[in-house]
Design an enzyme around this catalytic site. Structure first.
Site, PDB file in Angstrom:
ATOM      1  CB  ILE A 183      -0.982   0.185   1.191  1.00  0.00           C
ATOM      2  CG1 ILE A 183      -1.746  -1.241   0.980  1.00  0.00           C
ATOM      3  CG2 ILE A 183      -1.763   1.426   1.236  1.00  0.00           C
ATOM      4  CD1 ILE A 183      -2.703  -1.209   2.512  1.00  0.00           C
ATOM      5  CG  ASN A 231      -1.071   3.446  10.347  1.00  0.00           C
ATOM      6  OD1 ASN A 231      -2.277   2.974  10.424  1.00  0.00           O
ATOM      7  ND2 ASN A 231      -0.343   2.373  10.116  1.00  0.00           N
ATOM      8  CG  HIS A 267      -1.516   2.451  14.392  1.00  0.00           C
ATOM      9  ND1 HIS A 267      -0.893   2.129  13.685  1.00  0.00           N
ATOM     10  CD2 HIS A 267      -0.665   3.406  15.246  1.00  0.00           C
ATOM     11  CE1 HIS A 267       0.442   2.576  13.721  1.00  0.00           C
ATOM     12  NE2 HIS A 267       0.552   3.461  14.670  1.00  0.00           N
ATOM     13  CG  ASP A 282      -5.223  -2.113  12.501  1.00  0.00           C
ATOM     14  OD1 ASP A 282      -4.272  -2.116  12.123  1.00  0.00           O
ATOM     15  OD2 ASP A 282      -5.360  -2.126  13.908  1.00  0.00           O
ATOM     16  CD  GLU A 307       3.240  -0.726   4.995  1.00  0.00           C
ATOM     17  OE1 GLU A 307       4.094  -0.063   4.921  1.00  0.00           O
ATOM     18  OE2 GLU A 307       3.122  -1.534   6.276  1.00  0.00           O
TER      19      GLU A 307
END
Length: 356
Positions: A215, A222, A227, A231, A257
């Site tokens: 990614i 983030n 976070h 997620d 990622e």
């Protein structure tokens, strides 16, 4: 080197930091330990971070496992597998004991038959005595064998049922142990097994490819949104990748990622088309909070791939696919690139240039 790349070199890599910390502390590099240290490092749970820090420089595995049981419900599936394995071994030993008993019983029955035959063959024995003796001996021996045989059948049947239950437990534990809890895709452990098996069949190397996807700018996501949002985005990306590919394609989240796909039965051009389908599907997917209206997108991925025939072993295949991924990142991100020999000159693994 352009300015953006130079800036990226200064950004610490979480995976590298976690691995280094574990190595310095003498911590076994197993998945459940890595998960603990990763969560402690990113600070998503301050209490967990404090407890890990309180262990000092030499934490025992028992201490780490105690923390793991406290904070992660899935953390000790490996222990469950060990327990199921122990049960399976016990059942097998019990079954072997039963079979040994049956062997002893059959050996005893054969001995009795031999003795009876000897008596029948004795010329000094009358016909009446022969018949009476044979009937008595064989009746007792056969009755005992039938009784023991029935018990054996019942015991073996029960043992088989118990072993079937344990086998189902083992299968479920293995599935969980090989599944990434966040994305429900295969995890790094399952990926390593699948990658190692690629070279078991040399006939398929020309139509087998390793595809790595990462990614773009995930650290920024983030840092900006936190976070928990990161997620959710990871889980969504995993779902989009899965939905974009046919069911027989192996997909794993291999860490942070990064995702990996092992595609079998396709040429390089076809693999490129498949990988592009995934990239475009993700590029066109909106990432927006329906409640707050916050737009987290666009979310894109960079992809690198290598055909198995272009490498001699799993490690080399992974390295070359990773080089292709690096080149895709370095060329501007949100693109797919296949490995070529010339890429080695461009690639210097000061790795973590593209990891953020």
């Amino acid at each position: 080197m352009n300015t953006s790349v130079a800036q990226k070199v200064q950004v610490p890599d979480i995976a590298a930091q976690v691995t280094y910390a574990m190595r310095v502390m003498g911590i076994a590099p197993i998945p459940r330990n890595y998960e603990l240290f990763y969560e402690a490092y990113i600070g998503s749970n301050p209490k967990l971070t404090r407890e890990i820090a309180a262990l000092g420089n030499r934490a025992s595995q028992e201490e780490l496992d105690a923390i793991g049981r406290q904070y992660f419900g899935h953390h000790h599936r490996a222990e469950a597998i060990d327990g199921a394995h122990t049960k399976m071994v016990a059942q097998l030993e019990g079954l072997l004991h039963l079979l040994k008993q049956e062997q002893t019983s059959l050996e005893s029955y054969n001995r009795i038959l031999d003795e009876t035959y000897s008596r029948i063959s004795n010329k000094n024995t009358t016909s009446t005595e022969i018949i009476r003796s044979a009937i008595d001996v064989l009746s007792d021996a056969t009755g005992d064998s039938i009784s023991q045989g029935r018990n054996m059948v019942e015991n073996v049947t029960q043992t088989s049922l118990e072993m079937a239950v344990v086998r189902r437990e083992l299968d479920e534990y293995k599935r969980i142990a090989h599944t990434d809890s966040l994305t429900q895709l295969s995890n790094r452990r399952a990926f390593d097994d699948k990658l190692a098996a690629i070279y078991d069949n040399a006939m398929l190397l020309n139509v087998t490819a390793l595809v790595l996807a990462d990614i773009d700018h995930f650290k920024k996501i983030n840092d900006t949104y936190g976070h928990p949002v990161g997620d959710k985005i990871l889980a969504s990306v995993g779902s989009i990748i899965r939905a974009s590919l046919r069911k027989d394609i192996f997909i794993a989240r291999t860490g942070g990622e990064e995702f990996a796909m092992i595609i079998e039965g396709n040429s390089q051009d076809e693999v490129m088309t498949i990988a592009e389908r995934v990239r475009i599907a993700l590029e066109h997917t909106p990432f927006k909070n329906s409640k707050t209206g916050v737009n987290y997108g666009p979310i894109t991925i960079s992809i690198g791939l290598c055909m198995a025939a272009d490498a001699e072993a799993p490690a080399e295949l992974y390295s070359k696919a990773d080089i292709a991924l690096y080149c895709a990142k370095n060329a501007g991100r949100n693109r797919t690139m296949a490995y070529e020999d010339g890429m080695k000159k461009e690639f210097s693994k000061s790795w973590l240039i593209y990891r953020k």
